[in-house]
Design an enzyme around this catalytic site. Structure first.
Site, PDB file in Angstrom:
ATOM      1  N   ASP A 119       0.857  -1.187   0.000  1.00 28.48           N
ATOM      2  CA  ASP A 119       0.000   0.000   0.000  1.00 28.48           C
ATOM      3  C   ASP A 119       0.892   1.235   0.000  1.00 28.48           C
ATOM      4  O   ASP A 119       1.789   1.376   0.843  1.00 28.48           O
ATOM      5  CB  ASP A 119      -0.912   0.007   1.225  1.00 28.48           C
ATOM      6  CG  ASP A 119      -1.913   1.147   1.176  1.00 28.48           C
ATOM      7  OD1 ASP A 119      -2.976   0.973   0.566  1.00 28.48           O
ATOM      8  OD2 ASP A 119      -1.620   2.224   1.740  1.00 28.48           O
TER       9      ASP A 119
ATOM     10  N   ASP B  12      -2.012   8.989 -11.197  1.00 33.21           N
ATOM     11  CA  ASP B  12      -2.049   7.866 -12.132  1.00 33.21           C
ATOM     12  C   ASP B  12      -0.650   7.509 -12.615  1.00 33.21           C
ATOM     13  O   ASP B  12      -0.312   6.327 -12.772  1.00 33.21           O
ATOM     14  CB  ASP B  12      -2.924   8.211 -13.334  1.00 33.21           C
ATOM     15  CG  ASP B  12      -4.409   8.257 -12.981  1.00 33.21           C
ATOM     16  OD1 ASP B  12      -4.769   7.802 -11.875  1.00 33.21           O
ATOM     17  OD2 ASP B  12      -5.192   8.768 -13.815  1.00 33.21           O
TER      18      ASP B  12
ATOM     19  N   ASN C 147      -2.506  13.122  -5.136  1.00 27.22           N
ATOM     20  CA  ASN C 147      -3.695  13.514  -5.900  1.00 27.22           C
ATOM     21  C   ASN C 147      -4.153  14.917  -5.540  1.00 27.22           C
ATOM     22  O   ASN C 147      -4.555  15.709  -6.404  1.00 27.22           O
ATOM     23  CB  ASN C 147      -4.830  12.520  -5.651  1.00 27.22           C
ATOM     24  CG  ASN C 147      -4.668  11.225  -6.433  1.00 27.22           C
ATOM     25  OD1 ASN C 147      -4.036  11.209  -7.482  1.00 27.22           O
ATOM     26  ND2 ASN C 147      -5.223  10.146  -5.915  1.00 27.22           N
TER      27      ASN C 147
ATOM     28  N   HIS D  29      -4.882  14.256 -10.256  1.00 23.17           N
ATOM     29  CA  HIS D  29      -5.064  12.819 -10.464  1.00 23.17           C
ATOM     30  C   HIS D  29      -4.172  12.270 -11.576  1.00 23.17           C
ATOM     31  O   HIS D  29      -3.811  11.087 -11.554  1.00 23.17           O
ATOM     32  CB  HIS D  29      -6.532  12.525 -10.774  1.00 23.17           C
ATOM     33  CG  HIS D  29      -7.426  12.677  -9.580  1.00 23.17           C
ATOM     34  ND1 HIS D  29      -7.505  11.719  -8.596  1.00 23.17           N
ATOM     35  CD2 HIS D  29      -8.251  13.677  -9.194  1.00 23.17           C
ATOM     36  CE1 HIS D  29      -8.363  12.114  -7.662  1.00 23.17           C
ATOM     37  NE2 HIS D  29      -8.830  13.303  -8.003  1.00 23.17           N
TER      38      HIS D  29
ATOM     39  N   GLU E  63      -4.593   2.243  -4.418  1.00 21.92           N
ATOM     40  CA  GLU E  63      -3.136   2.316  -4.371  1.00 21.92           C
ATOM     41  C   GLU E  63      -2.544   1.062  -3.743  1.00 21.92           C
ATOM     42  O   GLU E  63      -1.459   1.076  -3.178  1.00 21.92           O
ATOM     43  CB  GLU E  63      -2.675   3.562  -3.598  1.00 21.92           C
ATOM     44  CG  GLU E  63      -3.084   3.614  -2.153  1.00 21.92           C
ATOM     45  CD  GLU E  63      -4.406   4.330  -1.924  1.00 21.92           C
ATOM     46  OE1 GLU E  63      -4.622   4.792  -0.803  1.00 21.92           O
ATOM     47  OE2 GLU E  63      -5.229   4.424  -2.861  1.00 21.92           O
TER      48      GLU E  63
END
Length: 299
Positions: A169, A186, A177, A182, A212
């Site tokens: 994680d 990404d 973000n 975003h 994530e």
């Protein structure tokens, strides 16, 4: 009589509790071609024999689902030869009828199996795409479950070394973000996905199982689990832009893939790896936590 006895033997393959093996299925298709050709050619009435040749389309459909183009060509060749011989016999009685039967049967025997094969290819592409995360190109959770099911079904791949689940994680991913947008988030996910693919062994399965969250499953021994987790943690920390990860691992020893309820077991293993990941995250992140587990009791 020979054909009838052989057909009964073929039926016995499917009368058993266990599904026939690939080799048995291949032998079945070859035997089916021989039986069909022999039965059709043995008929005293060429028209009746030609009618029976339509069954070659069914054999071709079976091959399209389960076997290779080589068997498809063999079935097609056998069918065309049988149809040609019977058409010549029928032509001695009625040339026009023989020509019509020949054309209709050739179209059926050729088009039905190849149409099925084309359809299966399109369906296969849809299934493949459904198993892949569109952003990172890694397997998604569904694809992971399918891959693990195939691995367990194939053989005792995991053997004495056991199997390890690694849950990853990304720390503070939301802040990327929020601060950079975003698109930047990404890009980080794609970068981490490629980093994991590069860092793991070829035998490992890598999937993106959450926003994530990433999961790695591999058959490594207990002694290599900690080193593997640290290698992945360091590789992620070296990505650009810089980001760290909390990693949890769960290792099960001596997994017998032939007797294990793989669906229940994989869920159990992943859940424990997830629990260890949260332990690492509560410890401040950028670290790993490990556990050795035993199989859950099977229902």
């Amino acid at each position: 009589m020979v054909v009838s006895l052989l057909c009964l033997a073929l039926v016995a393959l499917w009368a058993r509790p266990r599904w026939p093996s690939k080799r048995q299925s291949q032998l079945f298709t070859v035997a089916a071609m021989v039986c069909l050709s022999a039965a059709c050619l043995a008929d005293a009435q060429p028209l009746a024999g030609l009618t029976g040749c339509a069954s070659f389309a069914a054999v071709g459909g079976y091959i399209a689902f389960f076997h290779s183009a080589r068997l498809m060509v063999l079935n097609l060749s056998t069918a065309l030869l049988t149809i040609a011989v019977l058409s010549v016999r029928l032509a001695a009685e009625d040339t026009l009828l023989a020509a019509c039967k020949f054309v209709v049967l050739v179209v059926a025997v050729v088009s039905i199996p190849f149409s099925l094969q084309t359809l299966l290819q399109f369906v296969g592409l849809d299934v493949l795409n459904a198993d892949v995360d569109p952003l990172t190109g890694l397997l998604n959770r569904r694809g992971l479950e399918r891959r693990m099911s195939e691995a367990f079904t194939a053989a005792s791949r995991f053997g004495d070394r056991g199997i390890t689940a690694v849950m990853i994680d990304l720390d503070n991913f939301k802040s990327i973000n929020d601060s950079a947008g975003h698109a930047a988030g990404d890009a980080v996910l794609v970068g981490v996905g490629q980093t994991l693919l590069t860092a793991v062994r070829p035998s490992a399965t890598v999937a993106r199982v959450g926003g994530e969250e990433f999961l790695v499953i591999d058959d490594i021994d207990a002694g290599g689990v900690v080193a593997m987790a640290e290698q992945l943690r360091a590789a992620i920390a070296a990505t650009s832009p810089a980001i760290t990860a909390s990693i949890g691992t769960a290792h099960a020893k001596s997994v017998d893939a032939r007797t294990t309820d793989h669906a229940t077991f994989v869920k159990f293993l992943v859940a424990e790896a997830d629990r260890q990941m949260y332990i690492a995250k509560r410890g401040g992140g950028d670290r790993s936590s490990h556990a050795v587990v035993t199989l859950p009791p099977l229902a």
